[in-house]
Motif scaffolding. Structure first.
Motif, mmCIF file in Angstrom:
data_model
loop_
_atom_site.group_PDB
_atom_site.id
_atom_site.type_symbol
_atom_site.label_atom_id
_atom_site.label_comp_id
_atom_site.label_asym_id
_atom_site.label_seq_id
_atom_site.Cartn_x
_atom_site.Cartn_y
_atom_site.Cartn_z
ATOM 1 N N GLU A 112 0.832 -1.204 0.000
ATOM 2 C CA GLU A 112 0.000 0.000 0.000
ATOM 3 C C GLU A 112 0.870 1.258 0.000
ATOM 4 O O GLU A 112 0.567 2.235 -0.699
ATOM 5 C CB GLU A 112 -0.925 0.000 1.222
ATOM 6 C CG GLU A 112 -2.004 -1.068 1.218
ATOM 7 C CD GLU A 112 -1.457 -2.466 1.523
ATOM 8 O OE1 GLU A 112 -2.140 -3.447 1.162
ATOM 9 O OE2 GLU A 112 -0.348 -2.566 2.110
ATOM 10 N N PHE A 113 1.967 1.217 0.782
ATOM 11 C CA PHE A 113 2.868 2.371 0.805
ATOM 12 C C PHE A 113 3.493 2.595 -0.572
ATOM 13 O O PHE A 113 3.536 3.735 -1.061
ATOM 14 C CB PHE A 113 3.957 2.154 1.857
ATOM 15 C CG PHE A 113 5.052 3.184 1.799
ATOM 16 C CD1 PHE A 113 4.860 4.463 2.309
ATOM 17 C CD2 PHE A 113 6.283 2.887 1.205
ATOM 18 C CE1 PHE A 113 5.869 5.419 2.236
ATOM 19 C CE2 PHE A 113 7.284 3.838 1.127
ATOM 20 C CZ PHE A 113 7.082 5.106 1.653
ATOM 21 N N ASP A 115 2.376 1.618 -3.482
ATOM 22 C CA ASP A 115 1.334 2.058 -4.413
ATOM 23 C C ASP A 115 1.030 3.542 -4.262
ATOM 24 O O ASP A 115 0.653 4.209 -5.233
ATOM 25 C CB ASP A 115 0.048 1.251 -4.189
ATOM 26 C CG ASP A 115 0.169 -0.190 -4.672
ATOM 27 O OD1 ASP A 115 1.051 -0.455 -5.522
ATOM 28 O OD2 ASP A 115 -0.596 -1.047 -4.192
ATOM 29 N N SER A 116 1.204 4.062 -3.055
ATOM 30 C CA SER A 116 0.882 5.473 -2.805
ATOM 31 C C SER A 116 1.945 6.433 -3.330
ATOM 32 O O SER A 116 1.704 7.644 -3.433
ATOM 33 C CB SER A 116 0.696 5.707 -1.302
ATOM 34 O OG SER A 116 1.957 5.640 -0.622
ATOM 35 N N LEU A 117 3.132 5.905 -3.670
ATOM 36 C CA LEU A 117 4.216 6.762 -4.145
ATOM 37 C C LEU A 117 3.906 7.288 -5.541
ATOM 38 O O LEU A 117 3.428 6.558 -6.412
ATOM 39 C CB LEU A 117 5.541 6.003 -4.169
ATOM 40 C CG LEU A 117 6.093 5.514 -2.831
ATOM 41 C CD1 LEU A 117 7.365 4.700 -3.050
ATOM 42 C CD2 LEU A 117 6.354 6.674 -1.887
ATOM 43 N N GLU A 118 4.215 8.514 -5.768
ATOM 44 C CA GLU A 118 4.042 9.113 -7.095
ATOM 45 C C GLU A 118 5.102 8.552 -8.045
ATOM 46 O O GLU A 118 6.277 8.469 -7.700
ATOM 47 C CB GLU A 118 4.180 10.631 -6.974
ATOM 48 C CG GLU A 118 4.054 11.379 -8.283
ATOM 49 C CD GLU A 118 4.337 12.866 -8.119
ATOM 50 O OE1 GLU A 118 4.585 13.530 -9.146
ATOM 51 O OE2 GLU A 118 4.340 13.351 -6.971
ATOM 52 N N LYS A 149 7.274 -3.391 -7.999
ATOM 53 C CA LYS A 149 6.604 -2.079 -8.006
ATOM 54 C C LYS A 149 7.604 -0.950 -7.800
ATOM 55 O O LYS A 149 7.491 0.108 -8.432
ATOM 56 C CB LYS A 149 5.517 -2.045 -6.935
ATOM 57 C CG LYS A 149 4.325 -2.943 -7.258
ATOM 58 C CD LYS A 149 3.244 -2.858 -6.194
ATOM 59 C CE LYS A 149 2.034 -3.718 -6.597
ATOM 60 N NZ LYS A 149 0.910 -3.598 -5.639
ATOM 61 N N LYS A 153 8.386 2.395 -10.059
ATOM 62 C CA LYS A 153 8.192 3.732 -9.494
ATOM 63 C C LYS A 153 9.449 4.598 -9.569
ATOM 64 O O LYS A 153 9.369 5.817 -9.775
ATOM 65 C CB LYS A 153 7.774 3.602 -8.024
ATOM 66 C CG LYS A 153 6.412 2.972 -7.789
ATOM 67 C CD LYS A 153 5.293 3.963 -8.027
ATOM 68 C CE LYS A 153 3.944 3.363 -7.667
ATOM 69 N NZ LYS A 153 2.847 4.347 -7.820
#
Length: 531
Positions: A112-113, A115-118, A149, A153
């Motif tokens: 979740e962390f 996934d939250s990264l731009e 991921k 990113k």
């Protein structure tokens, strides 16, 4: 009264890293300088590649912030997260004390962390000895997905991995081979191996990326990558290929044969850079696990791909160009030991050899020697097989249907036209001692390039020798060792017997002709006497 650094240190569950700027705390569990040397070298190389020092870095699991501060010192803008509040409190106190450009927050490395990264927010992510804790809690696949991921990113990830061999509780969810974390990530490579305080097992420090290739302390950006050089190669996940314009990057991991191929290739290319058709080596590196190399290439299309897509090719131009290169190699005492369709590239109609991993001094074909040891297959045979396969349009489809690529040793002359048939016959009539690429080139020019200037004249004895050679080659393609030897002897005897019969017939024809001449002379004399 504000807390001192000593107060923050005393509140830690473990002094895991060196305390930045405080050498008095010399009892840290992990030494940091050894890893920092390699991490800083990689970051400086990426700074140079990007043309700026202010790279954005995330240290996921920053502990007491040693690496965050070290990277901040060289111009990076660093964010650190850690799930342990005393670690974050100390990091913020050290940041205030030293005035460095870092930010620390309480957080945990989860899907979740990530996934939250731009996307693109961070140029680099550090993940040092963290992922095994993630796997311990959530399983290997969870940790692998986090790495995949992160590679999407950020431009680059630097990770230290615990390994299965460590005799500790978290090893239950680690893979047998840590390389399994990177099956679907484009590039990874070990840049160092470091000891820990927990066991004698060393841990790999790895860089991985979907964008950058790191070799010889330089970063090269790639736009394409694949796990095999061409479609029919098995996907062993031990070799990878990366491309960007005129640059080709190779990665070979673990398997000694593949590693030796690249080492051999790089050594040859560096020593023979003056050959106009060989790639230039831009960077090369070998470590305990494998090799990586970067080349400047004249990029074209694989001959196999061209055969699939194009109905007509300038065969003479292709073969003449390859012969020029084979002659040039032979003059230096070298032979390309893997002359296959996918080791030839075509660009603007010109052909050139690629993949010099099997460059050698020997005249026997390097690959066929492994897979077909019952047939004495030379580099000259390999070249002629390549010519035949191109002429008949051998493609991936036909190779796939057959099951593997079988070098052609027995030629059907009816499929290649008279000029090439004459060329092949002349080649088959060469003795082993006189065969070389210069001679083959001369035969090619005589029978193919300028066929009208010298029409082939093959005697009956020559035709028999060609036939016997083809029969032996045909048998060799299908026989096991014992059968091969039996058939080889059989056809040799056949050829000798047949040649002997032809010679006897020729002798009888000569004698009959002489008798006819004598009879004719006698008839003439009798006629004169009657007159």
């Amino acid at each position: 009264m504000p807390k001192s650094i000593d107060d923050y240190v005393k509140s830690l569950p473990e002094v895991y890293q060196r305390i930045y700027g405080h050498p008095e705390y010399a009892y840290a569990s992990r030494l940091c300088d050894d890893r920092a040397e390699h991490i800083l070298a990689a970051v400086r190389a990426l700074q140079e590649k990007c043309g700026r020092k202010s790279l954005r870095v995330l240290d996921a699991g920053c502990a007491q912030g040693y690496f965050c501060f070290a990277l901040s010192e060289i111009g990076c803008v660093v964010d650190g997260i850690d799930f342990c509040a005393p670690n974050i409190d100390l990091c913020n106190a050290l940041k205030a004390e030293n005035g460095l450009n870092c930010r620390f927050t309480l957080g945990k490395l989860t899907e979740e962390f990530v996934d939250s990264l731009e996307d693109g927010k961070y140029d680099i992510v550090l993940c040092l000895s963290v992922i095994h804790h993630v796997c311990n809690e959530n399983g290997f696949d969870y940790g692998r997905r986090i790495f995949e991921k992160l590679a999407k990113k950020a431009g680059l990830v630097i990770a230290e991995l615990a390994v299965k061999e460590e005799p500790l509780y978290w090893n239950r969810n680690l893979p047998e081979r840590y390389e399994s974390f990177f099956n679907e990530i484009a590039f990874f490579n070990e840049i160092a191996f470091s000891p820990t305080h927990l066991s004698k097992i060393i841990r790999p420090l790895i860089v991985f990326s979907n964008r950058y290739f790191y070799c010889g302390n330089q970063f090269f950006e790639f736009t394409e990558w694949k796990k095999k050089a061409y479609d029919l190669k098995p996907d062993d996940n031990l070799r990878r290929y990366y491309m960007n314009g005129s640059q080709l990057m190779k990665f070979c991991h673990s398997k000694e044969y593949f590693v030796n191929e690249v080492v051999n290739e790089v050594g040859f290319l560096k020593e023979n850079a003056s050959l106009g058709f060989v790639p230039e080596v831009l960077a090369f590196e070998k470590n305990e696990k494998g090799v990586i190399a970067v080349y400047k290439i004249n990029r074209g299309r694989l001959l196999t791909d061209v055969l699939k897509d194009e109905a007509s090719l300038n065969h003479e131009k292709i073969f003449a160009g390859l012969l020029e290169q084979c002659v040039a190699l032979e003059e230096r005492g070298f032979y390309h030991g893997d002359l296959l369709l996918w080791n030839v590239c075509i660009k603007d109609g010109d052909a050139f050899l690629i993949d010099f991993g099997n460059i050698q001094k020997a005249k026997e074909d390097a690959i066929e020697k492994i897979f077909n040891p019952y047939f004495d297959f030379s580099v000259y045979d390999a070249f002629m097989a390549l010519v035949f396969d191109v002429l008949v349009g051998k493609s991936y489809d036909s190779i796939r249907d057959y099951g593997f690529y079988n070098l052609t040793t027995c030629y059907d002359f009816s499929k290649i036209g008279q000029r090439y048939a004459d060329f092949f016959k002349a080649y088959l009539l060469l003795s082993e001692e006189e065969t070389n690429f210069k001679k083959i080139k001369a035969l090619f020019e005589k029978y193919v390039t300028n066929p009208d200037s010298s029409r082939a004249q093959f005697s009956d004895a020559d035709e028999v020798k060609v036939l016997a050679s083809l029969l032996r080659r045909s048998a060799s393609e299908k026989a096991d060792f014992v059968e091969h030897r039996k058939l080889d002897i059989k056809f040799m005897k056949f050829a000798e017997h047949f040649s002997s019969l032809r010679e006897k017939c020729s002798e009888q024809e000569t004698r009959l002709s002489e008798q006819e001449t004598r009879l004719s002379e006698q008839e003439t004399r009798l006629s004169e006497q009657e007159t």
